[in-house]
Design a protein around this motif. Sequence first.
Motif, PDB file in Angstrom:
ATOM      1  N   TRP A 148       0.822  -1.216   0.000  1.00 47.48           N
ATOM      2  CA  TRP A 148       0.000   0.000   0.000  1.00 47.48           C
ATOM      3  C   TRP A 148       0.854   1.264   0.000  1.00 47.48           C
ATOM      4  CZ3 TRP A 148      -4.537   1.267  -1.534  1.00 47.48           C
ATOM      5  CH2 TRP A 148      -5.596   0.369  -1.463  1.00 47.48           C
ATOM      6  N   GLN A 149       2.058   1.158   0.569  1.00 46.08           N
ATOM      7  CA  GLN A 149       2.935   2.338   0.600  1.00 46.08           C
ATOM      8  C   GLN A 149       3.216   2.835  -0.818  1.00 46.08           C
ATOM      9  OE1 GLN A 149       6.503   1.629   2.876  1.00 46.08           O
ATOM     10  NE2 GLN A 149       5.419   1.762   4.819  1.00 46.08           N
ATOM     11  N   ILE A 150       3.320   1.897  -1.754  1.00 50.40           N
ATOM     12  CA  ILE A 150       3.613   2.270  -3.146  1.00 50.40           C
ATOM     13  C   ILE A 150       2.432   3.067  -3.727  1.00 50.40           C
ATOM     14  CG2 ILE A 150       4.140   1.354  -5.452  1.00 50.40           C
ATOM     15  CD1 ILE A 150       5.157  -1.199  -3.926  1.00 50.40           C
ATOM     16  N   PHE A 151       1.237   2.750  -3.284  1.00 52.89           N
ATOM     17  CA  PHE A 151       0.060   3.470  -3.781  1.00 52.89           C
ATOM     18  C   PHE A 151      -0.131   4.806  -3.076  1.00 52.89           C
ATOM     19  CE2 PHE A 151      -0.760  -0.803  -5.107  1.00 52.89           C
ATOM     20  CZ  PHE A 151      -1.508  -0.690  -6.267  1.00 52.89           C
ATOM     21  N   LEU A 152       0.110   4.822  -1.763  1.00 55.67           N
ATOM     22  CA  LEU A 152      -0.311   5.969  -0.956  1.00 55.67           C
ATOM     23  C   LEU A 152       0.740   7.059  -0.770  1.00 55.67           C
ATOM     24  CD1 LEU A 152      -2.211   4.123   1.938  1.00 55.67           C
ATOM     25  CD2 LEU A 152      -3.184   5.146  -0.106  1.00 55.67           C
ATOM     26  N   SER A 153       2.002   6.785  -1.083  1.00 60.26           N
ATOM     27  CA  SER A 153       3.023   7.798  -0.797  1.00 60.26           C
ATOM     28  C   SER A 153       2.818   9.026  -1.693  1.00 60.26           C
ATOM     29  CB  SER A 153       4.424   7.207  -0.987  1.00 60.26           C
ATOM     30  OG  SER A 153       4.706   7.055  -2.354  1.00 60.26           O
ATOM     31  N   ALA A 158      -1.361   9.333 -10.617  1.00 60.04           N
ATOM     32  CA  ALA A 158      -2.513   9.271 -11.512  1.00 60.04           C
ATOM     33  C   ALA A 158      -3.338  10.564 -11.445  1.00 60.04           C
ATOM     34  CB  ALA A 158      -3.384   8.076 -11.140  1.00 60.04           C
ATOM     35  N   LEU A 159      -3.342  11.184 -10.273  1.00 64.76           N
ATOM     36  CA  LEU A 159      -4.132  12.410 -10.100  1.00 64.76           C
ATOM     37  C   LEU A 159      -3.403  13.644 -10.626  1.00 64.76           C
ATOM     38  CD1 LEU A 159      -5.540  11.819  -6.492  1.00 64.76           C
ATOM     39  CD2 LEU A 159      -6.812  11.674  -8.640  1.00 64.76           C
ATOM     40  N   ALA A 160      -2.082  13.585 -10.691  1.00 67.82           N
ATOM     41  CA  ALA A 160      -1.288  14.755 -11.082  1.00 67.82           C
ATOM     42  C   ALA A 160      -1.676  15.326 -12.458  1.00 67.82           C
ATOM     43  CB  ALA A 160       0.199  14.410 -11.021  1.00 67.82           C
ATOM     44  N   PRO A 161      -1.854  14.487 -13.504  1.00 67.05           N
ATOM     45  CA  PRO A 161      -2.225  15.036 -14.812  1.00 67.05           C
ATOM     46  C   PRO A 161      -3.566  15.781 -14.797  1.00 67.05           C
ATOM     47  CG  PRO A 161      -1.529  12.752 -15.032  1.00 67.05           C
ATOM     48  CD  PRO A 161      -1.653  13.032 -13.582  1.00 67.05           C
ATOM     49  N   MET A 205      -1.432  10.971   2.111  1.00 65.33           N
ATOM     50  CA  MET A 205      -2.240   9.831   2.553  1.00 65.33           C
ATOM     51  C   MET A 205      -1.467   8.898   3.474  1.00 65.33           C
ATOM     52  SD  MET A 205      -4.272   8.934  -0.965  1.00 65.33           S
ATOM     53  CE  MET A 205      -2.921   9.251  -2.072  1.00 65.33           C
ATOM     54  N   LEU A 206      -0.160   8.784   3.175  1.00 66.55           N
ATOM     55  CA  LEU A 206       0.659   7.879   3.988  1.00 66.55           C
ATOM     56  C   LEU A 206       1.023   8.573   5.303  1.00 66.55           C
ATOM     57  CD1 LEU A 206       1.900   5.060   3.592  1.00 66.55           C
ATOM     58  CD2 LEU A 206       3.945   6.149   2.715  1.00 66.55           C
ATOM     59  N   ASN A 207       1.318   7.777   6.330  1.00 65.24           N
ATOM     60  CA  ASN A 207       1.682   8.295   7.649  1.00 65.24           C
ATOM     61  C   ASN A 207       0.600   9.196   8.234  1.00 65.24           C
ATOM     62  OD1 ASN A 207       4.139   6.983   7.262  1.00 65.24           O
ATOM     63  ND2 ASN A 207       5.065   8.791   6.356  1.00 65.24           N
ATOM     64  N   SER A 208      -0.636   8.782   8.088  1.00 65.76           N
ATOM     65  CA  SER A 208      -1.758   9.538   8.638  1.00 65.76           C
ATOM     66  C   SER A 208      -2.827   8.537   9.092  1.00 65.76           C
ATOM     67  CB  SER A 208      -2.346  10.453   7.563  1.00 65.76           C
ATOM     68  OG  SER A 208      -2.897   9.660   6.527  1.00 65.76           O
TER      69      SER A 208
END
Lengths: 377, 316
Positions: free
Chosen positions: B157-162, B170-173, B181-184
Motif C-alpha cells: 500500500w505504501q507504493i500506492f499511498l506515498s 494518476a491524479l497529477a495530470p 495519505m501515507l503516515n496519517s
Amino acid sequence: MADRTVLSGTRRQFLRSGAALAGGLLATPFLNRRAFAQPVELTMLAWYGHAEPDVVAAFEAEHNVKFKPKYYTGGDNMLGLIAQSPPGTFDVILSDAEYVQQLNAAGYIEELDPADYNFDDYFPEFQQFPGHWQDGKLFSVLTRFGFLGVAYNTDAISEKEASTYNVYWDEKLTGKVGHFDWHLPNLGQISLLQDNPSPYDIDEDAWEALQEKTMTLRPQIGGFFDYGGTFSSLQNGQMLAMAGIGDWITGTLERNGAKVRSVIPEEGGLQWTESFSIGKGTAKADLAKKWIQYITSPEGQVKSATMAAYPALIPNKDGWELLATEDPAEAKRQGMLLDDPNNAVELIRKGRIKYRQLPVQQSLEDWNDFWSDYKGA
Amino acid sequence: MTAPSRPGLAAGRVPARSETPGQVRPAGVQPAPERERKTVSVYGLTFSLPMLLWQLIFFLAPLLFLIALSFWTVRNFRMEPDFNPDNWSRMLGRSVFWEAYLRTLLLSASAAIVTSALAFPASYAIAFKLSDTARRWAIFLMVIPFFTSYLVRVYSWQIFLSDNGIINAALAPLGLGPFPMLNSDFGTMVGYLTLCLPLVILLQLFSLIFVDRNLVEAAHNLRCGRLRTVFEVVVPAARVGLTIAALFCFILTFGDFVSPLYLGGGDPPTLSILITDTTKSGQQWPRAAVVALVMIATLLVIAFAAVRFAYRERGR
C-alpha cells in the motif's frame, strides 16, 4: 541332522554377516565424520547481517563452522535475549559500545586476552576503546563503527542546507522529517545542536532545555520508523530528512541508487560502534576467539566494511589499505582513504564526533519516558 | 456462527426463543426437565476436553502469568518477581497512555463502522443478487487476499499511498494533489480495511445468505420499499452476523500493530505501538503487561456488550 547342520551353518553365516553389516552401519557415521566432518555450530547474537554468507562464508569454509545467528533489534532487546537464555547459549555476542558495560556488569561475557588480537594494526584512537576495557581488562573487541548525522534526500535538500541540525526545523520540510524510533541518537543530535560539549552527560537544566527544544520539532515530524520503515520512507521520498541515522542506512540505499545521503553537520556527529565479545559459559571459546581474530583481520575488516545489510567504517588501518585496493570506490564513498585529509579518522581527531552513550546524569527511564511523551504529543 | 439457525424461520411459524429452530414442539408435549438435558456424557466430554485444556493452558495460564508479570520489577534490564503496584500507577498515571487508549478506541470503532458500512453493500449483493455459481466465485475471491501475508499487503500500500506513489501520480495530470495519505490516520484506516474488509464481507455474507427470503417477499407484498426492507427486515434478521462481523473488525484492529506503524507512521502511537515502545527500551515488560491487560479488559467488555446486543430479544 543334516538339516540342522545346514540350518545351523546358515544361522551362523547369517549372524556373522548380520554382525558385519550392523558393525559397518554403526561405523558409518565415524567414517563419514572423518571423511566429511560435520560443521561445528557457532551461535552468534548480533544485529541483522553479521552472520550472513557475504560476511561469514569464507570463515565457515576455512574452519568447518556453521554460524547459527540470533538477530536482535537494539541493545535492550539483546540484553533481554541473553537474560532469558541459559548461560552458554551464545558463543559470540555483538554489541554496541554503550551496552558492553551492561554485559560486563551482568557477567554475560568472558574476559579476553589482549595479546590474542591485532590492536597494533588499529588506529590509536581505537586501541583502548572506552567501555571495552574494565580495570585494565579487555572484554570486547571493536570491529566496526559509523557516524550519525543528517540523512537527507539529495533532490530536495542541498548538502549545505543539510549541514546543520537546524534543517529539521526548515519550513519546506514540515511533515517530511522522520525519526528513527530510538531516543538515544535523536536526543543526542539535538543535544549537540544545544552546544552540549558532552551530549549525553548533561545536567538537569540542560536536560530541561533539551526537552523543550525537542518538543518544538514535533510539528515537523512525519513519522517514527523502525529499521524497515526508515528504509522505505527514505527510498520512496515520503521522508526528505531523517534524524537519528547515518550512512549505515543511507549508504545501503545509496549503493542501490536512491537519492539519499548522510552528512556530518557543523554541530558535529555521533558515533556508534559494534564490537564482539565471547559469551560467558561457552564451550567453544577457542573457535569464538578465532572468529574475532578473523573479523578484525584486514580480510575480515573489508567484509565488515562492505557488509550487504549495512556498511560501516572499520578501525583496522591495514583493513583500510586492503579496502582501498579491493574496492576503492567504497573506500572513497565512506571516507576511508588514508591520504584524504577529511577521512573518517580525521573527523574524530578534529573533535567533530562524539560517542553515542547511555545518559549519564539522568536515568535511561527518564529519557524513555520523555521520548514516549514526545511521540504522543 | 449462529446464522444457520435461520432456515427454521421458513416453516412460517416463528419459534419461541427457547426452542431450537426446526424443533417446534407439538402441542401438549411438556418440555423435558432441565436436569436431563444437561447430562454430561463421556462421549461429549471426550470431545470437549481438549478444547477446555487448550483454553486453560494457552489462554488462562498465560493470562494469569501476565497479571503476575505486571507486578514484577526490572533492575539492570532483568525482570525480577515482585509484588509492586508501581507499574500500574505509573502507566495509568501517564497522559500519554490515556491519549493512546482513546485514540486506539476511536480508530478501532471507526474501522468497525466504516468496514461494516463498506462491506454491507457487497455482502448484500453477493447474498441476494448473484447466482449460486457467481456467489461461490465471489466467496473464493474474498478468500484469496488471505493467501498473501498481511504485512506484505500493507507494505505494498505504501507504493500506492506515498506522495510520489501511484494514486498521486494518476491524479497529477488532472491537476489534483498531491494528497498526503501515507503516515496519517487515513493510511492507518486503509490498512485496517485491508485487514478486515474481506473477513467482514464473508461474515456478513454467511449471515445474509440465511435470511429467510419469505420475510423479504412478505415485506415487498406489504408494499414496503426496497431500502426500507433492507433496514427493517434484512438488517434486523441478520443482526447477529452483522454485529459479530463488526466485533471481529474491532478486535483485530484494536490490537493491530502493522497498519498504524507502516501506514500511519506510528504518529501518534496506538496502544500496540506503546507496548513495543515500552518493551524495546529498558526491557519494561511488566509495564507493557499493564497496557496489554487494559487492552484485554477493554476487549472483553466490548465483546460481551456486542454479543449481548446481538442476541438481545427483540423489543427489549
